[in-house]
Design a protein around this motif. Structure first.
Motif, PDB file in Angstrom:
ATOM      1  N   GLY A   1      33.822 -21.268 -11.511  1.00  0.00           N
ATOM      2  CA  GLY A   1      33.627 -20.583 -12.716  1.00  0.00           C
ATOM      3  C   GLY A   1      32.516 -21.750 -13.221  1.00  0.00           C
ATOM      4  O   GLY A   1      32.457 -22.545 -12.802  1.00  0.00           O
ATOM      5  N   ALA A   2      31.985 -20.790 -14.257  1.00  0.00           N
ATOM      6  CA  ALA A   2      30.845 -21.459 -15.165  1.00  0.00           C
ATOM      7  C   ALA A   2      30.726 -21.143 -16.558  1.00  0.00           C
ATOM      8  O   ALA A   2      29.702 -20.577 -17.182  1.00  0.00           O
ATOM      9  CB  ALA A   2      29.427 -21.193 -14.441  1.00  0.00           C
ATOM     10  N   TYR A   3      31.861 -21.153 -17.016  1.00  0.00           N
ATOM     11  CA  TYR A   3      32.415 -20.963 -18.313  1.00  0.00           C
ATOM     12  C   TYR A   3      32.313 -22.072 -19.258  1.00  0.00           C
ATOM     13  O   TYR A   3      32.458 -23.109 -18.758  1.00  0.00           O
ATOM     14  CB  TYR A   3      33.523 -19.915 -18.567  1.00  0.00           C
ATOM     15  CG  TYR A   3      34.562 -20.281 -17.606  1.00  0.00           C
ATOM     16  CD1 TYR A   3      35.580 -21.352 -17.997  1.00  0.00           C
ATOM     17  CD2 TYR A   3      34.798 -19.760 -16.171  1.00  0.00           C
ATOM     18  CE1 TYR A   3      36.373 -21.729 -17.454  1.00  0.00           C
ATOM     19  CE2 TYR A   3      35.953 -20.243 -15.477  1.00  0.00           C
ATOM     20  CZ  TYR A   3      36.784 -21.411 -16.042  1.00  0.00           C
ATOM     21  OH  TYR A   3      37.843 -21.561 -15.340  1.00  0.00           O
ATOM     22  N   ILE A   4      32.264 -21.628 -20.664  1.00  0.00           N
ATOM     23  CA  ILE A   4      32.229 -22.668 -21.660  1.00  0.00           C
ATOM     24  C   ILE A   4      33.331 -22.271 -22.622  1.00  0.00           C
ATOM     25  O   ILE A   4      33.784 -21.115 -22.805  1.00  0.00           O
ATOM     26  CB  ILE A   4      31.014 -23.030 -22.340  1.00  0.00           C
ATOM     27  CG1 ILE A   4      29.957 -23.295 -21.393  1.00  0.00           C
ATOM     28  CG2 ILE A   4      30.982 -23.681 -23.596  1.00  0.00           C
ATOM     29  CD1 ILE A   4      28.708 -23.646 -22.165  1.00  0.00           C
ATOM     30  N   LYS A   5      34.369 -23.374 -22.742  1.00  0.00           N
ATOM     31  CA  LYS A   5      35.438 -23.117 -23.924  1.00  0.00           C
ATOM     32  C   LYS A   5      34.777 -23.882 -25.327  1.00  0.00           C
ATOM     33  O   LYS A   5      34.305 -24.859 -25.481  1.00  0.00           O
ATOM     34  CB  LYS A   5      36.500 -24.031 -23.416  1.00  0.00           C
ATOM     35  CG  LYS A   5      37.084 -23.548 -22.479  1.00  0.00           C
ATOM     36  CD  LYS A   5      38.582 -24.085 -21.802  1.00  0.00           C
ATOM     37  CE  LYS A   5      39.038 -23.612 -20.693  1.00  0.00           C
ATOM     38  NZ  LYS A   5      40.397 -24.083 -20.481  1.00  0.00           N
TER      39      LYS A   5
ATOM     40  N   GLN B   1      32.079 -24.878  -5.205  1.00  0.00           N
ATOM     41  CA  GLN B   1      30.670 -24.732  -4.981  1.00  0.00           C
ATOM     42  C   GLN B   1      30.167 -25.885  -5.757  1.00  0.00           C
ATOM     43  O   GLN B   1      30.606 -26.443  -7.071  1.00  0.00           O
ATOM     44  CB  GLN B   1      30.150 -23.645  -5.589  1.00  0.00           C
ATOM     45  CG  GLN B   1      30.801 -22.359  -4.861  1.00  0.00           C
ATOM     46  CD  GLN B   1      30.481 -22.110  -3.554  1.00  0.00           C
ATOM     47  OE1 GLN B   1      31.586 -21.537  -2.816  1.00  0.00           O
ATOM     48  NE2 GLN B   1      29.353 -22.337  -3.019  1.00  0.00           N
ATOM     49  N   GLU B   2      29.271 -26.565  -5.359  1.00  0.00           N
ATOM     50  CA  GLU B   2      28.458 -27.456  -6.176  1.00  0.00           C
ATOM     51  C   GLU B   2      27.234 -26.785  -6.361  1.00  0.00           C
ATOM     52  O   GLU B   2      26.929 -25.712  -6.126  1.00  0.00           O
ATOM     53  CB  GLU B   2      28.062 -28.736  -5.238  1.00  0.00           C
ATOM     54  CG  GLU B   2      26.896 -28.421  -4.466  1.00  0.00           C
ATOM     55  CD  GLU B   2      27.144 -27.669  -3.208  1.00  0.00           C
ATOM     56  OE1 GLU B   2      26.412 -27.539  -2.010  1.00  0.00           O
ATOM     57  OE2 GLU B   2      28.266 -27.219  -3.024  1.00  0.00           O
ATOM     58  N   GLY B   3      26.393 -27.462  -7.238  1.00  0.00           N
ATOM     59  CA  GLY B   3      25.232 -26.979  -7.763  1.00  0.00           C
ATOM     60  C   GLY B   3      25.051 -26.080  -8.966  1.00  0.00           C
ATOM     61  O   GLY B   3      24.000 -25.444  -9.340  1.00  0.00           O
ATOM     62  N   ILE B   4      26.136 -26.090  -9.800  1.00  0.00           N
ATOM     63  CA  ILE B   4      26.400 -25.352 -10.738  1.00  0.00           C
ATOM     64  C   ILE B   4      25.510 -26.208 -11.984  1.00  0.00           C
ATOM     65  O   ILE B   4      25.928 -27.222 -12.267  1.00  0.00           O
ATOM     66  CB  ILE B   4      27.490 -24.958 -11.326  1.00  0.00           C
ATOM     67  CG1 ILE B   4      28.143 -24.295 -10.196  1.00  0.00           C
ATOM     68  CG2 ILE B   4      27.771 -24.070 -12.592  1.00  0.00           C
ATOM     69  CD1 ILE B   4      29.842 -23.889 -10.336  1.00  0.00           C
TER      70      ILE B   4
END
Length: 441
Positions: free
Chosen positions: A81-85, A347-350
């Motif tokens: 995931g690449a989401y924000i809370k 995954q890395e690199g986000i």
């Protein structure tokens, strides 16, 4: 009011409160190919958590509120995931280092991809005024995540007229009404009535629409023991069949490893390989007649079904007023007291950058134009140059078009139930394109 976290311009740990989880170490790192810095997920298979408490809580009840941030999947993404809370005010005594997946939030927004899951989440938590419980409401038919390694900017605009608008790279992808039952699951406004939990189906209620015919009799010529398949007696062994050749043979080029110990590892045996002689023959090994369907096969007999004379229909509990029902003219959002990233990723690199909360859409647009767009254009040009240099620009272009087209199809609301099959089809089609292109080279 405007809240901006210049992730690319501050030193990690100076202006941002840091929380570690499962050895997930954040790095203040350059975006690949740029001098611009961001907040980087540095390792695979880790939990990452970081939070920034805002100086003054941001109200979501009045006027327009824009939530926006940039993210780049530098290594691509298969599961993560690449989401924000956007966190609501926490309980008294809460400390930033206690931030985790249980910390209450008002809105969760951003991309998430794993397996057949491919969506840009928009989730909000809302307090039921009747029972005081918080309910999590998910946007239905959310847009999909872009399929490249470029920097993308995600924008969610909350309007005072009960509307939310989702944009990717400044392009509108989804619009929804917070009060519309067809836009969120579960709906914000509960049903007026609910099935009575104390209502029980009567013992004599018959809800079987069809029943076996009690007067039916198995025919005398019905053979239940006849097999489904029988040998094809008319089949003839193909000419050239190699009866004495096995389908697999020992690999003649295999050698016993020098460190192999027969006492500890057992007797070494060479690996098997497909017998090359079988490749030019109709078959190898013992030939057996193939099987065919048995025309006499009928299987187990069962009486035909007839209409049930005692059928009363599908039983349903009687409806009663919903004690938790309420009405609202607009959502009663909790304010945003902190901004947090809490993800588990393979995954890395986000890379995260330029997190923004603003009360003016023009401000968000300005940041897209000045902060995001220059980076995106550079990355896009570099990607095209690399494709042209590799000689695969045509193939890559076709693959992207097919991939993006199928994901857009998968986002159509009435096809949502078939989205996993559509996504699998996209991967199969890309594989086919690769194979065709390779055969043409």
């Amino acid at each position: 009011m405007m809240v901006i976290i210049y992730v690319g311009l501050v030193a990690l740990g100076v202006d941002i409160d840091v929380v570690f989880g499962a050895a997930g170490l954040w790095k203040h790192s350059k975006s690949e190919g740029h001098e611009d810095y961001g907040l980087l997920v540095s390792d695979k298979a880790r939990k990452y958590a970081i939070v920034k408490v805002v100086d003054e809580p941001v109200s979501l009840k009045d006027g327009t509120t824009v939530l926006q941030f940039e993210t780049r999947l530098q290594s691509g993404i298969e599961c993560g995931g690449a989401y924000i809370k956007f966190l609501r005010p926490q309980e008294a005594g809460w400390k930033p280092e206690e931030f985790d997946n249980g910390s209450p939030y008002s809105i969760m927004f951003g991309p998430d991809k794993c397996g057949t899951t491919n969506k840009v989440h928009f989730i909000f938590k809302h307090k039921n005024p009747k029972n005081g419980e918080y309910v999590e409401h998910h946007l239905k038919y959310p847009p999909s995540v872009p399929s490249d390694k470029l920097t993308h900017v995600y924008t969610a605009t909350l309007k005072r007229d009960k509307e939310v608008k989702i944009m990717i790279d400044g392009e509108e992808k989804k619009k929804a009404n917070f009060l519309a039952a067809e836009d969120f699951d579960p709906p914000l406004i509960p049903a007026k009535t609910i099935p009575d939990p104390d209502d029980k189906k009567p013992e004599d209620w018959d809800d079987k629409e069809k029943i076996p015919d009690p007067n039916a009799v198995k025919p005398d010529d019905w053979d239940e023991d006849a097999p489904m398949e029988i040998e094809d007696e008319e089949a003839v062994k193909p000419e050239g069949w190699l009866d004495d050749e096995p389908e697999e043979i020992d690999d003649p080029e295999a050698t016993k490893p020098e460190d192999w110990d027969d006492e500890e590892d057992g007797v070494w045996e060479p690996p098997k390989m497909y017998n090359p002689k079988c490749a030019i023959a109709p078959g190898c090994g013992e030939w057996k007649r193939p099987m065919k369907s048995n025309p006499a096969y009928k299987g187990k007999w069962s009486p035909p079904l007839i209409d049930n004379p005692n059928y009363k229909g599908v039983w349903k509990a009687r409806e009663i007023p919903n004690p938790n029902y309420f009405e609202l003219d607009k959502p009663d959002f909790e304010p945003i007291a902190a901004i947090g990233i809490e993800i588990w990723t393979m995954q890395e690199g986000i890379l995260f950058d330029n997190i923004l909360i603003a009360k003016n859409e023009k401000v968000a647009k300005s940041y897209r134009e000045t902060k995001w767009k220059p980076k995106f254009e550079v990355e896009k040009e570099r990607q095209q140059a690399e494709e042209e240099a590799s000689g695969l620009d045509f193939l890559a272009s076709i693959k992207r078009k097919v991939f993006n087209a199928l994901y857009q199809i998968a986002d159509i609301p009435f096809l949502s139930n078939y989205k996993p099959q559509i996504l699998v089809s996209s991967r199969n089609m890309l594989f086919l394109i690769c194979n065709i292109s390779i055969s043409l080279v």
